[in-house]
Design a protein around this motif. Structure first.
Motif, PDB file in Angstrom:
ATOM      1  N   ASN A   1       0.788  -1.233   0.000  1.00 20.80           N
ATOM      2  CA  ASN A   1       0.000   0.000   0.000  1.00 20.80           C
ATOM      3  C   ASN A   1       0.823   1.287   0.000  1.00 20.80           C
ATOM      4  O   ASN A   1       0.256   2.374   0.045  1.00 20.80           O
TER       5      ASN A   1
ATOM      6  N   ARG B   1      -8.452   6.729   4.961  1.00 15.16           N
ATOM      7  CA  ARG B   1      -7.590   7.464   5.892  1.00 15.16           C
ATOM      8  C   ARG B   1      -8.287   7.663   7.244  1.00 15.16           C
ATOM      9  O   ARG B   1      -7.688   7.516   8.306  1.00 15.16           O
TER      10      ARG B   1
ATOM     11  N   LYS C   1     -10.101   7.285  -0.966  1.00 12.80           N
ATOM     12  CA  LYS C   1      -8.857   7.343  -0.192  1.00 12.80           C
ATOM     13  C   LYS C   1      -9.076   8.060   1.129  1.00 12.80           C
ATOM     14  O   LYS C   1      -8.560   7.641   2.175  1.00 12.80           O
TER      15      LYS C   1
ATOM     16  N   TRP D   1      -7.444   3.139  -1.165  1.00  9.37           N
ATOM     17  CA  TRP D   1      -6.276   3.895  -0.695  1.00  9.37           C
ATOM     18  C   TRP D   1      -5.418   4.358  -1.875  1.00  9.37           C
ATOM     19  O   TRP D   1      -4.741   5.379  -1.806  1.00  9.37           O
ATOM     20  N   LYS D   2      -5.472   3.606  -2.973  1.00  5.95           N
ATOM     21  CA  LYS D   2      -4.706   3.960  -4.174  1.00  5.95           C
ATOM     22  C   LYS D   2      -5.527   4.804  -5.145  1.00  5.95           C
ATOM     23  O   LYS D   2      -5.141   4.990  -6.299  1.00  5.95           O
ATOM     24  N   GLU D   3      -6.699   5.252  -4.676  1.00  8.13           N
ATOM     25  CA  GLU D   3      -7.599   6.105  -5.454  1.00  8.13           C
ATOM     26  C   GLU D   3      -8.160   5.388  -6.678  1.00  8.13           C
ATOM     27  O   GLU D   3      -8.449   6.011  -7.702  1.00  8.13           O
TER      28      GLU D   3
END
Length: 412
Positions: A205, A390, A386, A332-334
């Motif tokens: 990630n 977060r 994302k 998380w990686k969009e």
């Protein structure tokens, strides 16, 4: 039972600027209070699947805070894992019968595991999932506080199998489920709801440029001039791999350049995986745009990162899903995610905002087509996703929540 020795050197300080100051400070205070507590996590395997992946990152993070955490994984013969896979499927609702001989094998293996666990070394024993759950019945608490952590979707279990476990699950001082809907009928005592989380700092990630991701996926035959959809998961019936292929084939009628990658690991505790992989290969036929890949092909965390980063869409078309870490990994990686509207997936995907929730193959194909044809909307979905991860689904939050449970039990 083997102690898992880790080389990872995760440090809580590396999360500064990623998580909130409030969460960071909370972890510092809790770890200072609990630094003398000895905690042992026990699960089925040190490799493959979401539980091992979480522990591989969580244990070093805890140690960086000065906490005394150990991790031990079950060592047993393959027939034990054959039985526990059936138990796993039954707890998720499969119409499965566990024979008297299979229950005897399960109990005997747990009894053997209990012989090599020195409970007196620990203040907290944290058991993950059904495989080692009966250890408490074999050895007793012996002064430790015991926690059972259930990672699977037990919302509609095979009740006969659930009843077997309830005989000793209620001996635990506390239990943790991913969602309130998963709490088994008949459970009592302290019950906590804690969703899993991903590590933002490891190879799977960590930040990766699109150019770097492109170079990696090319090595596996992906044509980077054409759209790519990917599902990352075990090769498991609950992940609906056949449904993924069917949705891809429908979507390909409107997007002939579409490619599908199905990326998974062969976990040590999953005897079904290789057979399902072989069956899926036959089902995919001679379509050169379907790529079935596993750790046996050299796919490790960095390569999974690249596929999730580079794909136009990530799928998690499960029919049962305790949580589905791969959803948060992709967000998380969009990268927008299309997920089955089951289990823990809706906890992570806001339908129409960070991805889409689907109920069947046809809906999945429709959303694939829509996102492939609307790059701007897909990009905005990924950005919103994302931020959701977060705020809710990063590893320090999970560790904080578990430390609060440990604090409560030790203060009781």
């Amino acid at each position: 039972m083997d102690k898992v020795v880790l080389k990872e050197q995760a440090k809580i300080d590396d999360y500064k600027g990623i998580i909130s100051d409030g969460l960071f400070n909370e972890l510092i205070v809790l770890s200072e209070k609990l630094k003398k507590a000895k905690v042992c996590h026990i699960n089925a395997t040190s490799y493959g699947g979401g539980v091992a992946e979480i522990l591989r990152k969580e244990i070093p993070l805890a140690k960086s805070l000065g906490l005394n955490f150990d991790w031990k994984a079950v060592s047993a013969e393959p027939d034990f894992f054959d039985v526990t896979k059936k138990i796993h499927n039954g707890l998720q609702g499969a119409d499965i019968k566990i024979t008297a001989d299979e229950w005897e094998l399960y109990g005997a293996c747990n009894h053997n595991l209990s012989k090599v666990l020195n409970v007196h070394d620990y203040d907290i024993i944290l058991i993950h999932d059904p495989q080692p759950a009966e250890i408490i019945n074999c050895i007793g608490k012996n002064g430790a506080k015991w926690i059972w952590r259930c990672h699977i979707d037990t919302s509609e279990p095979n009740q006969e199998i659930a009843n077997y476990f309830l005989k000793f699950l209620n001996h635990y001082d506390a239990s943790i489920f991913t969602m309130r809907e998963y709490i088994l009928r008949g459970m009592h005592g302290d019950i906590f709801i804690i969703p899993p989380a991903i590590d933002a700092l490891g190879d799977k990630n960590k930040p990766m440029s699109r150019a770097e991701a492109e170079d990696i996926v090319k090595k596996f035959g992906i044509n980077t001039e054409r759209p790519l959809i990917t599902q990352v998961s075990r090769f498991d019936p609950w992940k609906d791999p056949v449904g993924v292929v069917d949705a891809y084939k429908i979507a390909k009628r409107k997007n002939p350049n579409l490619q599908l990658a199905m990326v998974g690991s062969m976990a040590d505790d999953d005897p079904e995986g290789m057979q399902i992989f072989k069956d899926l290969k036959r089902y995919a036929g001679d379509d050169k745009d379907i790529f079935l890949l596993s750790n046996h092909d050299g796919l490790n965390d960095l390569e999974v990162n690249a596929f999730q980063k580079y794909s136009d869409i990530v799928l998690q078309k499960s029919t049962k899903e305790g949580f589905g870490l791969t959803v948060s990994e992709a967000l998380w990686k969009e990268t927008p995610v299309i997920g089955g509207n089951v289990g823990g997936i809706p906890t992570q995907i806001e339908d129409g905002k960070t991805g889409f929730l689907v109920n069947n193959v046809e809906e999945c194909a429709e959303k694939i087509t829509y996102l492939v044809n609307h790059h701007g909307i897909a990009h905005e979905m990924g950005k919103r996703g994302k931020e959701t991860v977060r705020q809710k689904f990063l590893l320090p939050r999970l560790l904080r929540d578990e430390l609060k449970v440990i604090e409560r039990l030790l203060d009781a």
